[in-house]
Design an enzyme around this catalytic site. Sequence first.
Site, PDB file in Angstrom:
ATOM      1  N   LYS A 105      32.437  37.983  40.048  1.00  0.00           N
ATOM      2  CA  LYS A 105      32.501  39.422  40.310  1.00  0.00           C
ATOM      3  C   LYS A 105      33.617  39.675  41.299  1.00  0.00           C
ATOM      4  O   LYS A 105      33.587  39.194  42.439  1.00  0.00           O
ATOM      5  CB  LYS A 105      31.167  39.906  40.876  1.00  0.00           C
TER       6      LYS A 105
ATOM      7  N   LYS B 288      32.811  40.335  35.608  1.00  0.00           N
ATOM      8  CA  LYS B 288      33.054  41.762  35.819  1.00  0.00           C
ATOM      9  C   LYS B 288      34.145  42.018  36.821  1.00  0.00           C
ATOM     10  O   LYS B 288      34.216  41.248  37.773  1.00  0.00           O
ATOM     11  CB  LYS B 288      31.723  42.396  36.174  1.00  0.00           C
TER      12      LYS B 288
HETATM   13  C1  PBG Z   1      26.042  46.257  43.090  1.00  0.00           C
HETATM   14  C2  PBG Z   1      26.817  46.510  41.857  1.00  0.00           C
HETATM   15  C3  PBG Z   1      28.037  47.191  41.708  1.00  0.00           C
HETATM   16  C4  PBG Z   1      28.269  47.275  40.336  1.00  0.00           C
HETATM   17  C5  PBG Z   1      27.226  46.619  39.714  1.00  0.00           C
HETATM   18  N1  PBG Z   1      26.343  46.134  40.665  1.00  0.00           N
HETATM   19  C6  PBG Z   1      28.914  47.858  42.672  1.00  0.00           C
HETATM   20  C7  PBG Z   1      29.590  47.128  43.743  1.00  0.00           C
HETATM   21  O1  PBG Z   1      29.635  45.900  43.793  1.00  0.00           O
HETATM   22  O2  PBG Z   1      30.086  47.851  44.600  1.00  0.00           O
HETATM   23  C8  PBG Z   1      29.427  47.973  39.692  1.00  0.00           C
HETATM   24  C9  PBG Z   1      29.199  48.416  38.292  1.00  0.00           C
HETATM   25  C10 PBG Z   1      30.126  49.467  37.803  1.00  0.00           C
HETATM   26  O3  PBG Z   1      31.137  49.797  38.438  1.00  0.00           O
HETATM   27  O4  PBG Z   1      29.848  49.998  36.722  1.00  0.00           O
HETATM   28  N2  PBG Z   1      26.499  45.305  43.949  1.00  0.00           N
END
Ligand code: PBG
Length: 322
Positions: free
Chosen positions: A194, A247
């Site tokens: 991520k 992601k």
């Molecule tokens: C929580 C999380 C996030 C997303 C999914 N789980 C946001 C972040 O890390 O700030 C992002 C998903 C999206 O942008 O659609 N940690």
Amino acid sequence: MRRLRRTEALRSLVCETHLRPGALVYPLFLCPGEGVRKEIGSMPGVFNVSVDEAVKEAEACAALGIGGLLLFGLPSEKDEQASGAYASDGIVQQGLRALKANRRLDSLVLIADVCLCEYTSHGHCGIVARDGEHFVVENDASLALLAKTAVSLAAAGADIVAPSDMMDGRVAAIREALDAAGAEQTPILSYAAKFASAFYGPFREAADSAPQFGDRRSYQMDGANIREAMREIDLDVAEGADMVLMKPAGPYLDVIRAARERFELPLGAYQVSGEYSMLQAAFARGWLEPERAMMESLLSIRRAGADFIVTYFAKEAAKLLG
Ligand code: PBG
């Protein structure tokens, strides 16, 4: 080459990559109340929904043959310890119970996001220790709360728990806690790679989870690093991840491809909020053809090697595929 491109039938026969509704996952943002359906400003067509409305959304998804839901929660109160994340009557826990009670939804895999950022008053994904101007997101103190959250979500009916916090060692901590709680059969879908991405911007509006100070670069990955992404996945697999999620998706197709070539476990990709919003912005201006651009964006993620895709387009795409 053009001989095989001549007719729709020929093109269909030699098509290499396929999309199907069962490999799409639709994110839902659960909020308190009843009859609530509040559109997210930067994400046209995506809503914060109360549990009763979420059941209706889920029924629509099941009817379209969508594979699963990814659940996020907006608690009524936030605090430093993220209590709402692991409360037995937490918003996602309530949602899971309502969805599980409905037999028409048996075809949907219910995936619960495991993170603290929606539940902490400061919006970080873990416990924060402050020292004057400076702050640190404490790794090991956060693990205990993440594990507690995962156990609570599994107990409420989650078919899969999906940690997205990016603390080190969370998969092992969650696996151990699930096993100790009798949830040996609950798989972990780890957001292994991520990246600290600007493309999460609209999500932070949807989930009200923007960090109140600092940013997430001390725990999420640097977008420049593909070797480090492979190490993250290696570690999560060693700790017991059953599947991994990459992601964002579109800007990181090379990372998905590299992971596909190296790992045999199921691989998902999350087409995140900013990827959705920028396409929607172009659709609103008439600058792109909605259906074609949407399907092309999803097909590219499949072609890169993702087995399934988490996408805000899940319902629209399933309609077209159906
Ligand atoms: C929580 C999380 C996030 C997303 C999914 N789980 C946001 C972040 O890390 O700030 C992002 C998903 C999206 O942008 O659609 N940690």
